[in-house]
Design a protein around this motif. Structure first.
Motif, mmCIF file in Angstrom:
data_model
loop_
_atom_site.group_PDB
_atom_site.id
_atom_site.type_symbol
_atom_site.label_atom_id
_atom_site.label_comp_id
_atom_site.label_asym_id
_atom_site.label_seq_id
_atom_site.Cartn_x
_atom_site.Cartn_y
_atom_site.Cartn_z
ATOM 1 N N GLU A 2 -7.288 -2.116 -3.708
ATOM 2 C CA GLU A 2 -8.658 -1.887 -3.208
ATOM 3 C C GLU A 2 -9.605 -2.983 -3.706
ATOM 4 O O GLU A 2 -10.434 -3.480 -2.956
ATOM 5 N N PHE A 46 -2.667 0.868 -6.491
ATOM 6 C CA PHE A 46 -3.483 1.157 -5.300
ATOM 7 C C PHE A 46 -4.933 0.729 -5.540
ATOM 8 O O PHE A 46 -5.555 0.075 -4.691
ATOM 9 N N ILE A 93 0.853 -1.202 0.000
ATOM 10 C CA ILE A 93 0.000 0.000 0.000
ATOM 11 C C ILE A 93 0.887 1.250 0.000
ATOM 12 O O ILE A 93 0.654 2.204 -0.740
#
Ligand SMILES: NC(=O)c1ccc[n+]([C@@H]2O[C@H](COP(=O)([O-])OP(=O)(O)OC[C@H]3O[C@@H](n4cnc5c(N)ncnc54)[C@H](O)[C@@H]3O)[C@@H](O)[C@H]2O)c1
Ligand SMILES: [Zn+2]
Length: 385
Positions: free
Chosen positions: A215, A211, A200
């Motif tokens: 998610e 990123f 992350i």
């Protein structure tokens, strides 16, 4: 004044595989054959005790591999097993034990030290190997998500000294890093999770698309599913090495340390908690502190700050620790001393990396202490809510 520029080129190799010591896996012997020395290279292997305990056939497999490929390399002794974990970096006698073993095995600068273990053992043994004979080739076999995606693929090593993290150490480009995903299967859940935060982190400073990918994988990552972990670890390793190889400052001669985003508070928190908070857990909190701080400073918008904090929490990390507001000797929270220690480690000007947008970074040279404390209080309230 006579001035000469000395240029050094290093090749950094990462290999991704499974069961590297299975007799049928040619990767390692092919790697050793890359440089064809006149003499067969001598190899000494160090193994993290927990890895050896959890992978019962490992030591035998290593010896079997060396017998099967005896024409390529000589295993000079049985693998040396050392208890891994942060404790091994707090005991300088272990550095001497590694030197003893390297000396007794008669390794020279054409030999190899193989290190199989978590980031702490890699840091310890690679420090010993990089100082013995001014540097013996190291092949690192990181066995945690954190070391496969971050520390183990980098060019730094070191141990803790004066009660300070990595106070003594060196820069040394490994001959190769072998990321064997099968090792991740024996990791306890806490350690499997730890590496996700470094992914992350590097996504936040370098790669917005990654990123977003994290998610979309958040549920699988929260459940620590192997396939999701492997994907995240692989991309994290690529991004970390890409940064080291292309940023122009692999040995951190300048003051910028973008890969240490969130780490000024993390290193101090690990120390304050007497290392009961793991590196990964501390980084999750350190990143949270810097995100909330950045929002308070008008560097980061509230929506992005919340989006990242949610992701960190969804993966199962805490964003606050009770140690954060503990007072130090000065009467102020000791965590603030982390800023000065961070600066001291490099010397020069304080340089902290912050994230203004996902995938981008900026550097600041000052941090507002009151706002840091406000950020800590907000994170405490968030945890209590
Ligand atoms: N050199 C660098 O650039 C760099 C960068 C980041 C972090 N680090 C360092 O790395 C260390 C943290 O490394 P880590 O997160 O890998 O943890 P770790 O090395 O402390 O390992 C955690 C625990 O898991 C055990 N373990 C390791 N692999 C295992 C496996 N496959 N199966 C079962 N148990 C296993 C270890 O023995 C240890 O008890 C810290 O000291 C940190 O400072 C170094
Ligand atoms: Zn880290």
């Amino acid at each position: 004044m006579l001035e000469n520029i000395i240029r050094l080129a290093h090749t950094h190799r990462i290999l991704f595989t499974r069961n590297v010591f299975s007799a049928r896996n040619p990767m390692l012997k092919d790697l050793l054959k890359l440089e064809q020395p006149r003499k067969k290279p001598r190899v000494l292997v160090f193994v993290d005790e927990h890895v050896a305990n959890e992978n019962r056939d490992l030591l035998e497999d290593i010896m079997g591999y060396s017998e099967a490929h005896a024409e390529v390399f000589t295993l000079v002794d049985c693998p040396i097993v050392i208890p891994g974990g942060e404790g091994c970096k707090n005991d300088f006698r272990l550095v001497e034990c590694c030197w003893d073993a390297i000396h007794d095995a008669g390794l020279d600068r054409h030999s190899y030290v193989f290190v199989i273990g978590g980031g702490a053992l890699l840091d310890l043994v690679c420090f010993a190997a990089s100082t013995a004979h001014r540097g013996i080739r190291q092949v690192r076999f990181p066995t945690t998500t954190l070391s496969q995606g971050d520390g183990g693929v980098g060019v730094k090593n070191g141990v803790n000294y004066f009660g300070k993290k990595n106070w003594v150490g060196s820069f040394s480009v490994p001959h190769a890093v072998v990321n064997d995903f099968a090792f991740l299967e024996s990791l306890p859940a806490r350690e499997r999770r730890n590496g996700i935060i470094e992914a992350i982190k590097v996504a936040l400073i370098r790669d917005a698309a990654f990123f977003e990918e994290i998610e979309t994988m958040a549920d699988d990552l929260a459940e620590l599913k192997q396939t999701a972990l492997e994907r995240v670890v692989q991309r994290s390793a690529e991004l970390h090495v890409e940064h080291i190889a292309t940023s122009g400052d692999p040995f951190e001669i300048g003051s910028a340390r973008p890969l240490d985003f969130g780490h000024w508070a993390a290193h101090k928190l690990e120390q304050m908690s007497k290392f009961t908070v793991s590196h990964g857990e501390a980084v999750a909190i350190g990143i949270s502190v810097d995100l909330v701080y950045s929002r308070m400073q008008g560097i980061l918008d509230a929506e992005t700050c919340e989006r990242v904090l949610r992701l960190i929490e969804r993966i199962g990390f805490a964003t606050y620790s009770r140690h954060l507001l503990e007072n130090g000797r000065s009467g102020e929270p000791a965590i603030l001393e982390g800023l000065e220690e961070f600066r001291e480690h490099l010397g020069g000007e304080l340089t902290v990396t912050l994230v203004p947008r996902v995938g981008e970074k900026i550097e600041v040279h000052e941090m507002n202490r009151v706002k840091i404390l406000n950020a800590l209080v907000e994170l405490r309230q968030r945890q209590q809510a």
